[in-house]
Design a protein around this motif. Structure first.
Motif, PDB file in Angstrom:
ATOM      1  N   ALA A   1       0.831  -1.207   0.000  1.00 42.75           N
ATOM      2  CA  ALA A   1       0.000   0.000   0.000  1.00 42.75           C
ATOM      3  C   ALA A   1       0.869   1.262   0.000  1.00 42.75           C
ATOM      4  O   ALA A   1       0.549   2.239  -0.694  1.00 42.75           O
ATOM      5  N   ALA A   2       1.981   1.258   0.737  1.00 40.57           N
ATOM      6  CA  ALA A   2       2.892   2.412   0.740  1.00 40.57           C
ATOM      7  C   ALA A   2       3.488   2.631  -0.644  1.00 40.57           C
ATOM      8  O   ALA A   2       3.604   3.766  -1.112  1.00 40.57           O
ATOM      9  N   ARG A   3       3.845   1.555  -1.323  1.00 42.84           N
ATOM     10  CA  ARG A   3       4.411   1.702  -2.670  1.00 42.84           C
ATOM     11  C   ARG A   3       3.384   2.253  -3.648  1.00 42.84           C
ATOM     12  O   ARG A   3       3.705   3.063  -4.512  1.00 42.84           O
ATOM     13  N   TYR A   4       2.125   1.823  -3.515  1.00 42.22           N
ATOM     14  CA  TYR A   4       1.080   2.407  -4.366  1.00 42.22           C
ATOM     15  C   TYR A   4       0.968   3.902  -4.091  1.00 42.22           C
ATOM     16  O   TYR A   4       0.904   4.706  -5.026  1.00 42.22           O
ATOM     17  N   ASP A   5       0.936   4.315  -2.829  1.00 42.41           N
ATOM     18  CA  ASP A   5       0.866   5.743  -2.508  1.00 42.41           C
ATOM     19  C   ASP A   5       2.091   6.480  -3.034  1.00 42.41           C
ATOM     20  O   ASP A   5       1.994   7.610  -3.521  1.00 42.41           O
ATOM     21  N   ASN A   6       3.258   5.856  -2.947  1.00 40.58           N
ATOM     22  CA  ASN A   6       4.498   6.489  -3.399  1.00 40.58           C
ATOM     23  C   ASN A   6       4.558   6.639  -4.916  1.00 40.58           C
ATOM     24  O   ASN A   6       5.273   7.503  -5.426  1.00 40.58           O
ATOM     25  N   LEU A   7       3.820   5.808  -5.649  1.00 40.22           N
ATOM     26  CA  LEU A   7       3.879   5.847  -7.113  1.00 40.22           C
ATOM     27  C   LEU A   7       3.579   7.240  -7.656  1.00 40.22           C
ATOM     28  O   LEU A   7       4.309   7.771  -8.478  1.00 40.22           O
ATOM     29  N   PHE A   8       2.491   7.862  -7.173  1.00 41.62           N
ATOM     30  CA  PHE A   8       2.133   9.207  -7.625  1.00 41.62           C
ATOM     31  C   PHE A   8       2.082  10.199  -6.473  1.00 41.62           C
ATOM     32  O   PHE A   8       1.551  11.288  -6.616  1.00 41.62           O
ATOM     33  N   GLN A   9       2.624   9.820  -5.326  1.00 44.68           N
ATOM     34  CA  GLN A   9       2.626  10.633  -4.116  1.00 44.68           C
ATOM     35  C   GLN A   9       1.246  11.187  -3.812  1.00 44.68           C
ATOM     36  O   GLN A   9       1.042  12.398  -3.664  1.00 44.68           O
TER      37      GLN A   9
ATOM     38  N   ARG B   1       7.647  -1.258 -11.802  1.00 42.35           N
ATOM     39  CA  ARG B   1       7.491   0.117 -11.305  1.00 42.35           C
ATOM     40  C   ARG B   1       7.305   0.121  -9.795  1.00 42.35           C
ATOM     41  O   ARG B   1       7.901   0.925  -9.088  1.00 42.35           O
ATOM     42  N   LEU B   2       6.457  -0.785  -9.295  1.00 41.86           N
ATOM     43  CA  LEU B   2       6.213  -0.829  -7.851  1.00 41.86           C
ATOM     44  C   LEU B   2       7.451  -1.290  -7.094  1.00 41.86           C
ATOM     45  O   LEU B   2       7.777  -0.750  -6.036  1.00 41.86           O
ATOM     46  N   ARG B   3       8.169  -2.275  -7.624  1.00 40.92           N
ATOM     47  CA  ARG B   3       9.382  -2.768  -6.959  1.00 40.92           C
ATOM     48  C   ARG B   3      10.442  -1.684  -6.836  1.00 40.92           C
ATOM     49  O   ARG B   3      11.237  -1.687  -5.903  1.00 40.92           O
ATOM     50  N   SER B   4      10.478  -0.772  -7.787  1.00 40.20           N
ATOM     51  CA  SER B   4      11.508   0.270  -7.777  1.00 40.20           C
ATOM     52  C   SER B   4      11.223   1.376  -6.760  1.00 40.20           C
ATOM     53  O   SER B   4      12.085   2.219  -6.510  1.00 40.20           O
ATOM     54  N   LEU B   5      10.042   1.377  -6.167  1.00 38.13           N
ATOM     55  CA  LEU B   5       9.667   2.426  -5.212  1.00 38.13           C
ATOM     56  C   LEU B   5      10.059   2.045  -3.796  1.00 38.13           C
ATOM     57  O   LEU B   5      10.117   0.869  -3.450  1.00 38.13           O
TER      58      LEU B   5
END
Length: 118
Positions: free
Chosen positions: A30-38, A104-108
């Motif tokens: 969930a944090a990585r999803y939020d971090n994707l587009f801040q 993309r998610l792994r890179s966050l």
């Protein structure tokens, strides 16, 4: 998709440590999803497990506990694609592959963007 490294059929099959690990994994995803587009990232999440009867999971041959995430944000924080009906578990209409999305998610970072300094 979140899959176990050990085969389970239900949350009822997991011990306390495994449940804590699952909670940690869900927090990190969930944090990585939020971090994707801040932004606070909306999503639907589906938990697939054996049916529960009388407080116990009913044995289902071949069933493996897993979790699906269905995110509507594909390109940016403002371009939404809400999947409905057949798209949710069949052939979704996307402009990137599942592998590209996973990369993309792994890179966050796993640390939420709101808690990072700088």
């Amino acid at each position: 998709m979140v899959l176990p490294t050990v085969s389970f059929q239900s949350l009822l099959d997991m011990n306390a440590s495994q449940k804590n690990d699952l909670a940690d994994i869900l927090r990190r995803v969930a944090a990585r999803y939020d971090n994707l587009f801040q932004t606070s990232f909306p999503y639907s999440m589906g938990l697939h497990q054996a049916p529960v009867r009388n407080g116990t999971a009913a044995e289902q041959s071949g069933l493996v506990f897993h979790i699906h995430f269905y995110p509507p944000l594909l390109r940016s924080a403002t371009v939404r694609k809400f999947m409905v009906g057949f798209e949710m578990l069949a052939e979704s209409q996307r402009d990137l592959t599942a592998e590209q999305a996973a990369d993309r998610l792994r890179s966050l970072p796993e640390r939420h963007y709101r808690t990072r300094s700088g």
